[in-house]
Design an enzyme around this catalytic site. Structure first.
Site, PDB file in Angstrom:
ATOM      1  N   ARG A   1     -31.922 -17.513  32.578  1.00  0.00           N
ATOM      2  CA  ARG A   1     -32.531 -16.988  31.350  1.00  0.00           C
ATOM      3  C   ARG A   1     -33.241 -15.664  31.602  1.00  0.00           C
ATOM      4  O   ARG A   1     -33.892 -15.471  32.626  1.00  0.00           O
ATOM      5  CB  ARG A   1     -33.527 -18.018  30.801  1.00  0.00           C
ATOM      6  CG  ARG A   1     -34.296 -17.540  29.576  1.00  0.00           C
ATOM      7  CD  ARG A   1     -35.240 -18.606  29.060  1.00  0.00           C
ATOM      8  NE  ARG A   1     -34.535 -19.637  28.299  1.00  0.00           N
ATOM      9  CZ  ARG A   1     -35.139 -20.652  27.683  1.00  0.00           C
ATOM     10  NH1 ARG A   1     -36.456 -20.778  27.768  1.00  0.00           N
ATOM     11  NH2 ARG A   1     -34.425 -21.535  27.010  1.00  0.00           N
TER      12      ARG A   1
ATOM     13  N   THR B   1     -18.506 -42.208  30.473  1.00  0.00           N
ATOM     14  CA  THR B   1     -18.834 -42.046  29.055  1.00  0.00           C
ATOM     15  C   THR B   1     -18.380 -43.238  28.227  1.00  0.00           C
ATOM     16  O   THR B   1     -19.100 -43.697  27.336  1.00  0.00           O
ATOM     17  CB  THR B   1     -18.171 -40.760  28.504  1.00  0.00           C
ATOM     18  OG1 THR B   1     -18.523 -39.656  29.332  1.00  0.00           O
ATOM     19  CG2 THR B   1     -18.631 -40.491  27.080  1.00  0.00           C
TER      20      THR B   1
ATOM     21  N   CYS C   1     -46.787 -33.424  17.729  1.00  0.00           N
ATOM     22  CA  CYS C   1     -46.861 -32.732  16.438  1.00  0.00           C
ATOM     23  C   CYS C   1     -48.117 -31.868  16.308  1.00  0.00           C
ATOM     24  O   CYS C   1     -48.100 -30.835  15.630  1.00  0.00           O
ATOM     25  CB  CYS C   1     -46.812 -33.754  15.301  1.00  0.00           C
ATOM     26  SG  CYS C   1     -45.282 -34.727  15.249  1.00  0.00           S
TER      27      CYS C   1
ATOM     28  N   THR D   1     -25.686 -32.768  30.352  1.00  0.00           N
ATOM     29  CA  THR D   1     -26.434 -32.817  31.615  1.00  0.00           C
ATOM     30  C   THR D   1     -27.803 -32.185  31.383  1.00  0.00           C
ATOM     31  O   THR D   1     -27.962 -31.369  30.483  1.00  0.00           O
ATOM     32  CB  THR D   1     -25.671 -32.050  32.723  1.00  0.00           C
ATOM     33  OG1 THR D   1     -24.297 -32.389  32.689  1.00  0.00           O
ATOM     34  CG2 THR D   1     -26.211 -32.385  34.091  1.00  0.00           C
TER      35      THR D   1
ATOM     36  N   LEU E   1     -21.979 -33.352  39.324  1.00  0.00           N
ATOM     37  CA  LEU E   1     -22.354 -32.946  37.970  1.00  0.00           C
ATOM     38  C   LEU E   1     -21.644 -33.770  36.901  1.00  0.00           C
ATOM     39  O   LEU E   1     -22.077 -33.797  35.752  1.00  0.00           O
ATOM     40  CB  LEU E   1     -22.030 -31.453  37.742  1.00  0.00           C
ATOM     41  CG  LEU E   1     -23.171 -30.463  37.931  1.00  0.00           C
ATOM     42  CD1 LEU E   1     -22.684 -29.048  37.669  1.00  0.00           C
ATOM     43  CD2 LEU E   1     -24.341 -30.782  37.015  1.00  0.00           C
ATOM     44  N   GLY E   2     -20.532 -34.397  37.259  1.00  0.00           N
ATOM     45  CA  GLY E   2     -19.815 -35.241  36.306  1.00  0.00           C
ATOM     46  C   GLY E   2     -18.974 -34.445  35.322  1.00  0.00           C
ATOM     47  O   GLY E   2     -18.996 -33.225  35.286  1.00  0.00           O
TER      48      GLY E   2
ATOM     49  N   GLU F   1     -24.269 -22.757  30.270  1.00  0.00           N
ATOM     50  CA  GLU F   1     -23.956 -23.573  29.096  1.00  0.00           C
ATOM     51  C   GLU F   1     -22.889 -24.618  29.415  1.00  0.00           C
ATOM     52  O   GLU F   1     -22.960 -25.756  28.945  1.00  0.00           O
ATOM     53  CB  GLU F   1     -23.506 -22.689  27.932  1.00  0.00           C
ATOM     54  CG  GLU F   1     -24.621 -21.890  27.292  1.00  0.00           C
ATOM     55  CD  GLU F   1     -25.696 -22.778  26.672  1.00  0.00           C
ATOM     56  OE1 GLU F   1     -25.390 -23.919  26.279  1.00  0.00           O
ATOM     57  OE2 GLU F   1     -26.845 -22.319  26.579  1.00  0.00           O
TER      58      GLU F   1
ATOM     59  N   CYS G   1     -41.005 -31.306  20.318  1.00  0.00           N
ATOM     60  CA  CYS G   1     -40.372 -32.246  19.380  1.00  0.00           C
ATOM     61  C   CYS G   1     -39.459 -33.196  20.163  1.00  0.00           C
ATOM     62  O   CYS G   1     -38.253 -33.279  19.922  1.00  0.00           O
ATOM     63  CB  CYS G   1     -39.594 -31.475  18.317  1.00  0.00           C
ATOM     64  SG  CYS G   1     -39.157 -32.450  16.862  1.00  0.00           S
TER      65      CYS G   1
END
Length: 354
Positions: free
Chosen positions: A29, A304, A210, A56, A93-94, A50, A203
């Site tokens: 980032r 999964t 909150c 993950t 990582l799958g 991404e 959140c």
């Protein structure tokens, strides 16, 4: 409570002000302060992160991302990598189809675009392995396009902000519309990351904070007292259980027998132990005739769509063994358990423990 439809610009501004202070630090980032000085995100790093982050967590991805970008600093470097090396670095990582698509995409960008990623949602969507979410995320974060990014965090924020009780996944189109209404034309890349950070840190699924949320006042679910129960989800069907057998063979000198799985299907292209099919009643399928012994215990792993229980058989690998076309021999110093998929590493760990 403020009207959400007439205050979209004010709300996005409030969230960006919160993000300028509270943005999470991540190796892929560019911080809001850096972006303000003109530093732009590297599309390669945004794309790679991404893809890695699909299904993950950030914590799980961080070290993988650093290893990948250290070994392959650019998309051209990744495109030139050996398939086996990339699959080995991906191990653990799958969802291994992501790694195969990662290579396809890198090679497409290298061969057809000289290493330059398209800067639009439509262009990104044409690349292998890039779906609507990933295309929107890259276009927004890397190129500041006002695309609507909808991940699990954003779904949760929108369902609470508007007190939407229709269950996922059917309500996704509605949540995307609500998210699109708030996406600004100014700083859309920072905004996309801000709303994801809001879901990840404030959140949260349980016990949302909150009281310190920048969107506390306009949040309909906070007023109604329903925030902790949102978003609603359609109950999932119970996962079936499948069974299998794996065969671990090591020579007296420490050489291991592994097999390369077919490119398509679960763990496609990965190295693993020879074994049976995975079904309700697998037939024995040893890689060679020998006195195979049941190691005792079992390996349990969840994919999964199903749970898997493996029986582990072991024997000594004969000296001078000639492997089949899909098999490979690894001498003691070349064998890296960490390069195995998680389920295969669990079988090795069981062997080592016994």
């Amino acid at each position: 409570m403020r009207d959400l439809n007439s205050n979209a610009g004010e709300m996005s501004g409030e969230l960006l002000a919160w993000y300028d202070i509270h943005a999470r630090e991540m190796p892929w980032r560019v911080s809001p302060a850096e972006r303000a000085t003109g530093i732009r995100p590297d599309p390669y790093k945004v794309w790679l992160s991404e893809v890695m982050l699909q299904q993950t967590t950030v914590a799980a991805v961080r070290e993988y991302f650093l290893r990948f970008t250290s070994r392959w600093p650019t998309v051209l470097d990744l495109a030139a990598a050996e398939d086996a090396d990339v699959m080995s670095e991906w191990a653990g990582l799958g969802y291994y189809a992501r790694a195969r698509n990662l290579l396809k995409c890198a090679r497409t960008v290298a061969a057809e675009r000289e290493g330059v990623f398209p800067d639009s949602y439509e262009g990104l969507l044409k690349l292998p392995g890039i779906g609507p979410y990933t295309a929107a995320a890259i276009a927004s974060i890397a190129f500041d396009r006002p695309e609507t990014v909808l991940d699990g965090n954003v779904e949760r924020v929108m369902s609470r902000l508007h007190d939407i009780h229709e269950p996922l996944p059917d309500v996704k189109p509605v949540l995307k519309e609500r998210a699109a209404e708030l996406t600004p034309d100014q700083r859309p890349g920072d905004y996309a990351q801000a709303v994801m950070d809001l879901g990840a840190t404030i959140c949260t699924p349980r016990n949302p904070a909150c009281g310190i949320c920048p969107w506390r006042d306009p949040c309909a679910a906070r007023v109604a007292g329903t925030a902790p129960e949102l978003p609603k989800k359609t109950p999932k069907k119970p996962k079936p259980t499948r069974y299998g057998i794996v065969y671990l063979a090591k020579s007296a000198a420490g050489t291991w027998l592994l097999e390369r799985r077919p490119d398509k299907g679960l763990l496609g292209g990965m190295l693993g132990w020879p074994g049976s099919e995975w079904n309700e009643a697998p037939a024995p399928n040893p890689p060679f005739a020998a006195d195979w012994q049941d190691l005792g215990g079992e390996v349990r792993h969840t994919f999964t769509h199903f749970h898997l229980i493996l029986q582990v058989m072991t024997t000594e690998l004969p000296e001078g063994f000639n492997p089949a076309a899909d098999q490979e021999l690894f001498a003691r110093h070349d064998f890296r358990p960490a390069s195995l998929p998680t389920v295969m590493r669990k079988a090795f760990d069981l062997y080592k423990g016994r």
